[in-house]
Design an enzyme around this catalytic site. Structure first.
Site, PDB file in Angstrom:
ATOM      1  N   ARG A  58     -22.419  27.098   5.291  1.00 25.08           N
ATOM      2  CA  ARG A  58     -21.134  27.717   5.630  1.00 25.08           C
ATOM      3  C   ARG A  58     -20.382  28.188   4.394  1.00 25.08           C
ATOM      4  NH1 ARG A  58     -22.465  23.714   9.046  1.00 25.08           N
ATOM      5  NH2 ARG A  58     -21.494  22.178   7.701  1.00 25.08           N
ATOM      6  N   GLU A  95     -21.778  11.101   3.002  1.00 27.79           N
ATOM      7  CA  GLU A  95     -21.158  10.014   3.743  1.00 27.79           C
ATOM      8  C   GLU A  95     -22.110   9.435   4.789  1.00 27.79           C
ATOM      9  OE1 GLU A  95     -19.802  13.891   5.598  1.00 27.79           O
ATOM     10  OE2 GLU A  95     -20.223  13.146   3.609  1.00 27.79           O
TER      11      GLU A  95
END
Length: 173
Positions: A58, A95
């Site tokens: 993106r 994460e």
């Protein structure tokens, strides 16, 4: 513009317990997309930047808008194994896992000043990896731009020195 209204939230993606902020909905909303591009260009209009490095995937969309409007080169930071030829690589923790990014070695010209562009800043691991590749090749990170920031994940500890700029922050999980 209320950017929050243009961002799709997807619970339990890519794994249970994670709320995914999907900025692809911004690209289907021309007013929101224009707002993001204009805000990015405005923030860096006076900055001494020689090029943009956009992170897969993106970030490519935002980076291309920045590069063509500023008249600077666009360099792509891609997932491992996607670029032919000689690359600089850096692994990092996410994460929810780990990954490796690569950049064409020849694209990181010595002494150039770069803006790193991605869609979202979570832990800062991805951006830190790109910053390290730039610095290892004698370049300078002049800033980091992202649409979304998740400051509750403490990304400033890793990338605060690069003056990250976000358009919207979400302060809790």
């Amino acid at each position: 513009m209320n950017l929050d209204d243009a961002i799709r939230k997807v619970p339990d993606f890519p794994k249970p317990g994670v709320l995914f902020y999907d900025i692809t909905s911004i690209f289907t909303n021309p007013a929101a997309f224009r707002y993001v591009v204009d805000a990015m260009l405005e923030h860096y209009k006076e900055a001494d930047i020689d090029g943009a490095i956009a992170i897969e995937s993106r970030g490519f969309l935002l980076g291309s808008c920045f590069a063509v409007n500023r008249g600077v080169p666009l360099v792509l930071a891609r997932k491992k194994g996607k670029l032919p030829g000689r690359t600089v690589a850096m692994s990092y923790d996410l994460e929810y896992g780990s990954a490796t990014l690569e950049i064409h070695e020849d694209d990181l010209a010595l002494g150039k000043r770069w803006l790193i562009i991605d869609d979202l800043i979570a832990t800062g691991g991805t951006l830190s990896a790109v910053a390290k590749m730039i610095e290892c090749k004698g370049g300078e990170v002049k800033g980091i731009f992202s649409i979304i920031g998740l400051p509750f994940l403490n990304y400033m500890k890793k990338i605060g020195k690069y003056n990250p700029k976000t358009l919207i922050d979400y302060d809790c999980e």
